[in-house]
Design an enzyme around this catalytic site. Structure first.
Site, PDB file in Angstrom:
ATOM      1  N   ALA A 198       0.909  -1.327  -0.144  1.00  0.00           N
ATOM      2  CA  ALA A 198       0.255  -0.079   0.046  1.00  0.00           C
ATOM      3  C   ALA A 198       0.362   1.350  -0.271  1.00  0.00           C
ATOM      4  O   ALA A 198       2.062   1.536   0.547  1.00  0.00           O
ATOM      5  CB  ALA A 198      -0.911   0.027   0.936  1.00  0.00           C
ATOM      6  N   ALA A 245       7.819  -1.656   1.809  1.00  0.00           N
ATOM      7  CA  ALA A 245       8.287  -1.041   1.074  1.00  0.00           C
ATOM      8  C   ALA A 245       9.061   0.182   1.525  1.00  0.00           C
ATOM      9  O   ALA A 245      10.556  -0.123   0.435  1.00  0.00           O
ATOM     10  CB  ALA A 245       7.049  -0.052   0.896  1.00  0.00           C
ATOM     11  N   GLN A 260       1.458   3.382   2.158  1.00  0.00           N
ATOM     12  CA  GLN A 260       1.587   3.650   3.709  1.00  0.00           C
ATOM     13  C   GLN A 260       2.553   2.639   3.439  1.00  0.00           C
ATOM     14  O   GLN A 260       2.758   2.329   5.066  1.00  0.00           O
ATOM     15  CB  GLN A 260       0.923   3.803   4.465  1.00  0.00           C
ATOM     16  CG  GLN A 260       0.884   5.708   4.475  1.00  0.00           C
ATOM     17  CD  GLN A 260       2.361   6.763   4.461  1.00  0.00           C
ATOM     18  OE1 GLN A 260       3.480   6.072   5.139  1.00  0.00           O
ATOM     19  NE2 GLN A 260       1.473   7.437   2.880  1.00  0.00           N
ATOM     20  N   SER A 261       3.233   1.508   2.749  1.00  0.00           N
ATOM     21  CA  SER A 261       3.787   0.345   3.478  1.00  0.00           C
ATOM     22  C   SER A 261       5.094   0.325   4.254  1.00  0.00           C
ATOM     23  O   SER A 261       5.833   0.866   3.354  1.00  0.00           O
ATOM     24  CB  SER A 261       3.983  -0.392   2.323  1.00  0.00           C
ATOM     25  OG  SER A 261       5.142  -1.897   2.221  1.00  0.00           O
ATOM     26  N   ASN A 262       5.007   0.023   5.495  1.00  0.00           N
ATOM     27  CA  ASN A 262       7.014  -0.224   5.671  1.00  0.00           C
ATOM     28  C   ASN A 262       7.416  -1.370   4.872  1.00  0.00           C
ATOM     29  O   ASN A 262       8.775  -0.735   5.214  1.00  0.00           O
ATOM     30  CB  ASN A 262       6.340  -0.857   6.962  1.00  0.00           C
ATOM     31  CG  ASN A 262       5.633   0.276   7.664  1.00  0.00           C
ATOM     32  OD1 ASN A 262       5.489   1.200   8.266  1.00  0.00           O
ATOM     33  ND2 ASN A 262       4.130  -0.188   8.421  1.00  0.00           N
TER      34      ASN A 262
END
Ligand SMILES: *Cc1c(COP(=O)(O)O)cnc(C)c1O
Length: 325
Positions: free
Chosen positions: A76, A82, A78-80
């Site tokens: 998403a 990523a 706000q992927s941590n």
């Protein structure tokens, strides 16, 4: 970068700082009248911390072994995961493309551009946004084609780093928690973790015989159990985890709220409570909902014995929820 060889042919690069602390939360324990400990995987010490770096030590070693020059991963906005993947790629000198789905409706401009996305830009990742309703796999295939056209060899890191290779990072963490719990004399503790793409919980189940309860942040109980069991079953074929497929899988899906990434009142209260009693920042998408589950279960008498709450990180996402906090 030194690659460690270990058994079963899986390799590992060193990115994080281990062991992370196991701390007793005195004020939260007193408040809830229940013994609560926290495993501080928000303090993994790399690129803002969090759980994904444990998986990435194994996944990135595999990428290097395959002579990749670029990695792609998905998540998403706000992927941590990523963010940590992009930082790991930077540290290892690899190019990185993030294919990020605009999957969480009704959020603010801070969600769309700040928080983890600021850090993704800082480490130089190429960001491809996938509008809601469009196919993520199509965008991933396009990104592979583009990188290959530039002469890159591409390694695709799965969603959340959750396959058996990534889960090995949490099998190692499971042993680490077991050693620390023994050292401080905890008797029959239960580990509670937020569970999304399932690799963290699956890895813990492989690595320890302590009971592990996953609080779902997205899927319903049966879908999440299926994802966890697929990784655990794969692990049980490795020499180091015999009979892991016989272990119980425990999931509670009552704290998802309106959906993945959607704030809930209980999440907000849990994040505020832990900040105000302990000076520790949880995150709005995973650890906040997991803590809401812990609080509910303790208050309704569903927990026996000490609890080890796995803090999986995610603090940068707090800045993307400026309308909530
Ligand atoms: C990804 C993530 C989780 C969930 O881990 P999974 O292995 O995807 O289940 C929990 N907390 C945070 C902060 C995360 O980024």
């Amino acid at each position: 970068m030194h690659i460690f060889e270990n058994t079963d042919g899986y390799s590992r690069v060193s990115l994080a700082q281990f062991p992370t602390p196991l701390q007793r939360l005195d004020r939260l324990s007193e408040h809830l009248r229940h013994e609560i400990w926290m495993k501080r995987d928000d303090l993994t010490g790399f690129a803002g911390g969090g759980n994904k770096v444990r998986k990435l030590e194994f996944l990135m070693a595999e990428a290097l072994k395959q002579k990749a020059t670029a990695v792609i991963t998905v998540g998403a906005l706000q992927s941590n995961h990523a963010r940590q993947t992009a930082a790991a790629a930077a540290r290892l000198g690899l190019a990185c493309t993030l294919v990020l789905a605009e999957a969480v409706a009704g959020r603010t401009d801070a969600y769309a551009n700040g928080g983890n996305l600021t850090l993704d830009r800082l480490v130089g990742a190429v960001i491809k946004r996938v509008p809601a309703g469009e196919d993520v796999n199509t965008a991933v295939n396009q990104a592979i084609t583009d990188l290959e056209a530039q002469g890159h060899k591409v390694y695709v890191v799965p969603l959340g780093g959750s396959n058996i290779i990534g889960a090995l990072g949490y099998a190692v963490a499971g042993r680490e928690i077991e050693d620390q719990a023994r050292a401080v004399g905890l008797i029959n503790p239960t580990i509670i973790t937020g569970s999304g793409s399932a690799g963290t919980q699956a890895g813990l189940i492989l690595g320890t015989d302590m009971p592990v309860l996953g609080i779902s942040v997205a899927a319903n109980e049966s879908d999440l159990k299926l994802k966890i069991s697929q990784i655990v079953n794969e692990g049980s074929e490795l020499a180091q985890f015999p009979n892991a497929d016989k272990k119980e899988i425990n999931v509670d899906d009552r704290f998802v709220g309106a959906g993945y990434g959607q704030p809930s009142e209980e999440m907000k209260e849990a994040v505020e409570l832990v900040a105000r009693l302990e000076g520790i920042f949880l995150d709005p998408v995973y650890s906040g909902k997991a803590m809401a589950g812990l609080i509910h279960r303790v208050q309704s008498g569903e927990c026996s014995g000490p609890i080890i709450f796995l803090h999986t990180g995610g603090m940068p996402a707090l800045f993307a929820y400026d309308d909530v906090f």
